[in-house]
Design an enzyme around this catalytic site. Structure first.
Site, PDB file in Angstrom:
ATOM      1  N   GLY A 177       0.793  -1.224   0.000  1.00 36.96           N
ATOM      2  CA  GLY A 177       0.000   0.000   0.000  1.00 36.96           C
ATOM      3  C   GLY A 177       0.820   1.267   0.000  1.00 36.96           C
TER       4      GLY A 177
ATOM      5  N   LYS B  91      12.197  -9.013  12.453  1.00 42.61           N
ATOM      6  CA  LYS B  91      13.367  -9.350  11.638  1.00 42.61           C
ATOM      7  C   LYS B  91      13.201  -8.997  10.156  1.00 42.61           C
ATOM      8  CE  LYS B  91      16.385 -11.164  13.398  1.00 42.61           C
ATOM      9  NZ  LYS B  91      17.552 -10.598  14.123  1.00 42.61           N
TER      10      LYS B  91
ATOM     11  N   LYS C  87      12.751  -1.943  19.652  1.00 42.56           N
ATOM     12  CA  LYS C  87      13.693  -2.815  18.945  1.00 42.56           C
ATOM     13  C   LYS C  87      13.919  -2.314  17.523  1.00 42.56           C
ATOM     14  CE  LYS C  87      13.337  -7.305  19.455  1.00 42.56           C
ATOM     15  NZ  LYS C  87      12.907  -8.726  19.236  1.00 42.56           N
TER      16      LYS C  87
ATOM     17  N   CYS D 296     -17.960   2.738 -21.700  1.00 44.11           N
ATOM     18  CA  CYS D 296     -17.066   2.464 -22.820  1.00 44.11           C
ATOM     19  C   CYS D 296     -17.560   1.247 -23.600  1.00 44.11           C
ATOM     20  CB  CYS D 296     -15.632   2.302 -22.313  1.00 44.11           C
ATOM     21  SG  CYS D 296     -14.377   2.377 -23.621  1.00 44.11           S
TER      22      CYS D 296
ATOM     23  N   HIS E 145     -14.970   7.388 -19.401  1.00 41.16           N
ATOM     24  CA  HIS E 145     -14.752   6.699 -18.125  1.00 41.16           C
ATOM     25  C   HIS E 145     -14.974   7.671 -16.964  1.00 41.16           C
ATOM     26  CE1 HIS E 145     -13.113   2.846 -19.603  1.00 41.16           C
ATOM     27  NE2 HIS E 145     -12.735   3.577 -20.646  1.00 41.16           N
TER      28      HIS E 145
ATOM     29  N   GLU F  12     -15.563   7.097 -13.950  1.00 37.44           N
ATOM     30  CA  GLU F  12     -14.974   6.645 -12.689  1.00 37.44           C
ATOM     31  C   GLU F  12     -13.627   7.295 -12.412  1.00 37.44           C
ATOM     32  OE1 GLU F  12     -13.655   3.433 -15.726  1.00 37.44           O
ATOM     33  OE2 GLU F  12     -15.304   4.837 -15.423  1.00 37.44           O
TER      34      GLU F  12
END
Length: 542
Positions: A16, A188, A222, A380, A514, A516
């Site tokens: 991410g 680790k 740590k 589309c 499009h 969106e």
């Protein structure tokens, strides 16, 4: 003077980084800063335009016609700033630029090498055109240790020395896995990832640590000790219910404060988070639920429809409802009756795509929606298949098809050979290259007065982003309109159909563009808000 934040990733991919960069951008914006986000992609493709959606995911298109990485969609959705073609670069583009310069003789006979020529090209990309911004956030694709990413890592290392002191900060996103057998989180993998980054000459200022549970204070100490990072700069990035909770979560953990502190900036004023808190509240407390069927051909990788998914969720935010998605591979409807799959859904969306595979299934989905009066949104390719369905079953053009699938006697959908962009005529041919040759970017459209779509937009003149090389054939317009299909939007010159609808249907709209790509959680696209509203009405009938 711009300050630079470089975001790298370690341990595994898909942690991410794009969301982290976008959320940090949103937090800095909420404090009043001007923010730019850029993505450096290590793959050798010039752009992702010809890459398979099932491998790379969605191709995000900018207003100026660039085919870019899907992370630029996250950048736009979180910050509201429209990205440009100068916000994404790939190794392929860099090498192409360098080879072109070498052929022109720009290097005056020098031996062209990764250092300094490739790294200089990367550094120029990162630093150019940033005069109007306070912060530039650069995400480096891939994972530390990837051979493809080495020139980028070297370039951002050099920038740490080239830029004025105190104007570059390095954020490393990593993973802290929980091992059930041991009953604890393990540091680790992060230690080794940071060690590998340090071996490249980059010393992270901030660790952003992904985990599925709270990181104990002892583990933070740590990481601070072994990774040479202040303990306050070890930021936990816990899993959240929605990506739109991330800005709030990262602010709560102090990410934006640590970034500002690393630059020597007082963390004031506090960010204005009211809009994000409202979005989060609407997502947490829906007042209803709708089910939308997405009939697509790349359903094996949901990232192929990333902006589409988010835009539907934005429509849910606008209507205070939860949006549940039913994924249906369009090829299923070529062999089976759509009714058992679609009878209980409240809306049907057929998204974009390329090629003949699954096209008949999309046509059958459009027919079901038209005949059963179920809200239908064709985007589309989804609009094109709705027009083919109307041609076959309403206008009696039995052989209606698209030239994309091969020669046809009734080319209801055909290859565009020329169109107007701005004041210039663009031309293409079937024999041309695939990459970068479509109708790409923002184009204007004129909407027909008193149509449903004109009412939704509230304006007869719109601008939307396109990515297609096939278009509904305007020569069939009159025959189709005589059967009840309305061409409710056209290109300003009246040549290219942009939107269609059925006036006698509760909600049946197809668009060649499009929408969106322009939807935002803080500003949902009106078409998606209206579509989810229609689905909510349908939910009361089913």
């Amino acid at each position: 003077m711009a300050r630079y934040v470089f975001i790298t990733g370690g341990v595994v991919s898909s942690l991410g980084k794009g969301i982290a960069a976008a959320a940090l951008g949103a937090l800095l914006q909420a404090r009043g800063y001007r923010v730019r986000l850029r993505k450096l992609d290590p793959y050798l493709n010039v752009d992702p335009g010809t890459m398979s959606p099932t491998q790379h995911g969605e191709v995000f298109v900018t207003d100026d016609g660039a085919e870019t990485d899907l992370d630029l969609g996250h950048y736009e959705r979180f910050t509201g700033r429209s990205a440009t073609k100068t916000d994404n670069i790939t190794t392929g583009r860099i090498y192409k630029n360098i080879i072109d310069k070498e052929r022109r003789g720009d290097y005056l006979g020098a031996t062209v090498q990764v250092i300094p020529h490739v790294t200089n090209e990367i550094k120029n990309f990162v630093t150019e055109g940033n005069e109007d911004y306070d912060f530039v956030i650069c995400e480096i694709g891939g994972t530390v240790g990837d051979i493809e990413a080495m020139p980028f890592m070297e370039a951002i290392r050099q920038l740490g020395n080239d830029l004025p002191r105190g104007t570059a900060v390095y954020v490393h996103l990593t993973l802290m896995p929980y091992i059930p057998a041991a009953g604890e989180l393990k540091t680790k993998p992060t230690q080794h990832s940071v060690k590998e980054l340090q071996a490249l000459g980059i010393h992270p200022d901030i660790l952003l640590v992904r985990a599925d549970r709270e990181i104990p204070e002892a583990e933070r100490r740590k990481l601070s000790l072994f990774c040479n990072v202040r303990q306050s700069a070890v930021i936990q990035a816990l899993d959240v219910a929605s990506i739109y909770d991330v800005p709030i979560a990262y602010h709560k953990e102090g990410l934006d404060n640590e970034v500002l502190a690393a630059f020597g900036i007082e963390p004031a004023p506090k960010p204005r988070m009211e809009a994000w808190e409202d979005v989060a509240h609407r997502i947490r407390t829906p007042e209803g639920e709708v089910t939308i069927a997405i009939v697509g051909k790349y359903t094996g990788l949901k990232d192929a429809y990333k902006s589409l998914i988010e835009a539907l969720y934005h429509g849910g935010i606008a209507n205070r409802v939860k949006v549940k998605l039913e994924w249906i591979e369009s090829e299923v409807f070529e062999k089976e009756d759509p009714a058992p799959y679609l009878e209980k859904v409240h809306g049907i969306l057929v998204p974009g795509g390329f090629g003949e595979r699954g096209s008949e299934g999309k046509i059958n989905a459009a027919r079901f929606a038209r005949e059963r009066k179920v809200p239908y949104f064709g985007i589309c390719f989804g609009m094109q298949m709705a027009v083919v369905e109307a041609a076959r079953n309403l206008a009696g053009i039995e052989k209606a098809s698209s030239t994309e699938f091969g020669p046809t006697k009734e080319p209801v959908v055909g290859l565009m050979t020329e169109w107007v962009k701005g004041n210039e005529l663009e031309k293409r041919s079937a024999a041309g290259d695939l990459g970068g040759t479509m109708r790409l970017g923002a184009y204007r459209a004129a909407l027909k007065p008193d149509t449903k779509i004109a009412g939704i937009y509230g304006s007869p003149d719109i601008s939307e982003r396109h990515r297609h090389r096939y278009e509904v054939n305007v020569d069939y317009k009159s025959r189709l309109e005589s059967c009840g299909l309305v061409f409710s939007g056209m290109s300003p010159d009246g040549v290219l159909p942009e939107t269609i609808e059925y006036p006698d249907h509760p909600w049946f709209i197809g668009v060649q563009y499009h929408p969106e790509l322009k939807s935002r959680p803080l500003d949902p696209h009106p078409l998606f808000s209206s579509f989810i509203e229609a689905a909510l009405e349908q939910s009361r009938l089913v």
